[in-house]
Design a protein around this motif. Structure first.
Motif, short mmCIF file in Angstrom:
data_model
loop_
_atom_site.label_atom_id
_atom_site.label_comp_id
_atom_site.label_asym_id
_atom_site.label_seq_id
_atom_site.Cartn_x
_atom_site.Cartn_y
_atom_site.Cartn_z
N GLN A 62 -13.26 -0.86 -7.55
CA GLN A 62 -11.84 -1.18 -7.77
C GLN A 62 -11.25 -1.97 -6.60
N VAL A 63 -12.09 -2.56 -5.78
CA VAL A 63 -11.58 -3.35 -4.65
C VAL A 63 -10.61 -4.45 -5.12
N PRO A 64 -10.92 -5.22 -6.18
CA PRO A 64 -9.96 -6.23 -6.65
C PRO A 64 -8.61 -5.62 -7.04
N ALA A 65 -8.64 -4.43 -7.65
CA ALA A 65 -7.40 -3.76 -8.04
C ALA A 65 -6.58 -3.40 -6.81
N ILE A 66 -7.26 -2.89 -5.78
CA ILE A 66 -6.57 -2.50 -4.56
C ILE A 66 -6.00 -3.72 -3.84
N VAL A 67 -6.75 -4.82 -3.87
CA VAL A 67 -6.24 -6.07 -3.28
C VAL A 67 -4.95 -6.49 -3.98
N LEU A 68 -4.94 -6.43 -5.29
CA LEU A 68 -3.75 -6.81 -6.05
C LEU A 68 -2.58 -5.86 -5.77
N VAL A 69 -2.87 -4.56 -5.73
CA VAL A 69 -1.81 -3.59 -5.47
C VAL A 69 -1.26 -3.76 -4.05
N SER A 238 -5.78 -2.48 2.41
CA SER A 238 -5.41 -3.72 1.73
C SER A 238 -4.21 -4.37 2.38
N ILE A 239 -3.23 -3.57 2.76
CA ILE A 239 -2.04 -4.12 3.41
C ILE A 239 -2.41 -4.75 4.75
N PHE A 240 -3.35 -4.15 5.46
CA PHE A 240 -3.78 -4.71 6.75
C PHE A 240 -4.32 -6.13 6.58
#
Length: 519
Positions: A62-69, A238-240
């Motif tokens: 789910q890395v792409p999902a976390i990047v988007l979130v 992800s925010i970092f």
């Protein structure tokens, strides 16, 4: 009298809106230049190689999902930054805007959060540049032992200080020099990353991947993350990887069309970065999978530098390009990251929140020379001390950076909401851009701040170091904030004018309806 002295705000002469000129070189940065510096400051090659592995370990595919979130609060906060910049284009950004919205005490802490976060990153970027310099030399010469020189403390410290000195020299000079350097460095970095991603996808599709994983749209589903704790941890990482886009706003007094260009540059920067990260995340999952095998993204042994370990199997003889890209990324970000803290310190000195020496502008280059040098000295000193004392303490301090990011981004988002409170319902646009968007972004960051604060109390977080059973990451993060409180109180005693609202006033714009009634 210097140009900076001519434009300094005297006590008792409050600033009530717009730009208070500080002697910086106006109109020297265009939209493209601001975007390039913004991407450089984010340092996508450096941040993603260090973050993708730990993120995959927590959330799997789910890395792409976390990047988007993670992109969502950054975009929402960027909208708030844009509105504040449209009204008050000032190099102090978070410091100036939070002061205008909430008063001098909260404003000062917002400025401290930005400065502390960027100085911590400066020291880390220099350390990463040292590691990749020796890795690159080892790859090019075929002498693997050369890479080990980065572990020799005196060599590491010496080269690190030289990197910082070079970056300081360039940052001290005019913004044109910074732009010219960054155009080439950023272009090279992005081209190599795109080449790496395309090659990984080709290898995966052709069946030559380490752990070929077929692309699936479910990777973009954030609800597939198993637990909220895992979701929060992944989101924090992800925010970092997005942090740094706000440097485009700190240059607002030096940009063309300062009311609009910085805000547009911030939005464009964030959108371009999310597209690049999604491409890389998909490519790496397709090639290596998220398992704990030799090259799997979940393998802790490769997570410190995933690009380096995957570059050989993916690019073969061109693998050195990836190391060069990460070195370029960290070195260019080291230079561009100086822009933010130097201009914030300049504004704090200009408005009397710090000693007047911070308000000094180079009479030759029209840059915040004194503040730039102070930032470099503090960053270098911090790195040297921490590297000698304990490398674990150094990296735990960097992990505490996430708290600082959420702290000052969140404060700035709430500053936008509160500052425009009398204009929320003047138009449909205002409802979204001055109220809903920054409010939601600020709330997300506030929740992450509290969640991270609680999680870092566990000694297992980070290096595992602890004091009295409390995790070192928590102690360092809270410690940085408390140091800011102590310095603020000291400055309030030494320079009461700012804290009495005599040099920068608390203010809120009058709504359109109120103006109509007044007329």
């Amino acid at each position: 009298m210097t140009r900076a002295e001519q434009t300094r705000v005297p006590a008792g002469d409050p600033v009530t809106g717009g730009i208070s000129r500080k002697g910086l070189s106006a109109g020297t940065v265009g939209l493209i230049g601001a975007v390039v510096i913004g991407i450089s400051c984010i340092a996508p090659a450096y941040t993603f190689t260090a973050a993708v592995g730990p993120t995959a370990s927590v959330v799997g595919t789910q890395v792409p999902a976390i990047v988007l979130v993670g992109f969502i609060p950054m975009l929402l906060v960027a909208f708030g930054y844009r509105e504040l910049n449209n009204r008050m284009p000032d190099s102090g950004t978070s410091f100036t805007w939070a002061t205008r919205a909430f008063g001098p005490w909260i404003g000062w802490m917002a400025g401290w959060g930005l400065v502390a976060a960027t100085i911590l990153v400066l020291s880390n970027l220099a350390g990463v540049a040292v590691d990749f310099l020796f890795l690159l030399i080892a790859q090019l010469t075929g002498q693997e032992s050369i890479a080990g020189l980065a572990s020799v403390v005196w060599i590491n410290v010496l080269v690190c200080v030289l990197f910082v000195a070079a970056a300081t020299f360039i940052s001290y000079r005019d913004m044109q020099t910074t732009q010219k350097l960054q155009y080439g460095l950023v272009a090279f970095q992005v081209v190599v990353l795109v080449l790496f991603a395309i090659a990984a996808i080709v290898e995966a599709v052709s069946g030559n991947a380490f752990d070929a994983t077929a692309f699936d749209w479910s990777w973009f589903n954030p609800f597939a993350v198993p637990t909220f704790s895992a979701f929060a941890a992944g989101l924090s990482l992800s925010i970092f990887i997005f942090w740094g886009w706000d440097v485009t706003l700190t240059m607002n007094e030096e940009t063309k069309d300062p009311e609009r260009t910085p805000g547009r540059a911030a939005t464009i920067t964030v959108v371009m970065i999310v597209a690049l990260y999604l491409l890389l995340a998909i490519a790496m999952i397709m090639f290596a999978g998220v398992g704990t095998g030799e090259l799997g993204l979940g393998n802790e042994d490769i997570q410190e530098n995933v690009f380096f370990h995957l570059s050989g199997p993916i690019l073969g003889p061109l693998a050195f390009l990836v190391s060069l890209a990460v070195l370029t990324s960290s070195a260019s970000s080291l230079q561009s990251t100086f822009v933010g803290p130097a201009r914030t310190l300049l504004a704090m000195g200009h408005y009397g929140a710090l000693p007047e020496s911070f308000a000094k502008v180079s009479p030759r280059f029209f840059t915040p020379g004194y503040a730039t040098i102070v930032s470099a000295v503090v960053a270098s000193g911090f790195y040297v001390v921490m590297r000698i004392v304990s490398e674990n303490v150094l990296w735990d301090t960097i992990l505490a950076l996430g708290m600082m990011i959420c702290f000052y981004y969140g404060l700035t988002a709430f500053a936008c909401v509160w500052y425009f409170r009398r204009q929320w319902f003047d138009s449909v646009r205002n409802v979204f851009f001055t109220f809903l968007f920054p409010l939601v972004g600020g709330v997300i960051l506030a929740v992450l701040f509290v969640t991270t604060l609680i999680d870092t109390m566990d000694p297992a977080y980070g290096s595992g170091s602890q004091i009295g059973g409390i995790g070192l990451v928590f102690i360092l993060g809270v410690g940085v904030i408390l140091v800011g409180v102590v310095v603020m109180v000291w400055q309030a005693v030494k320079r009461p004018a700012f804290f009495r609202g005599e040099t920068l006033t608390k203010d809120a714009p009058v709504s359109r309806r109120a103006r109509g009634v007044a007329r």
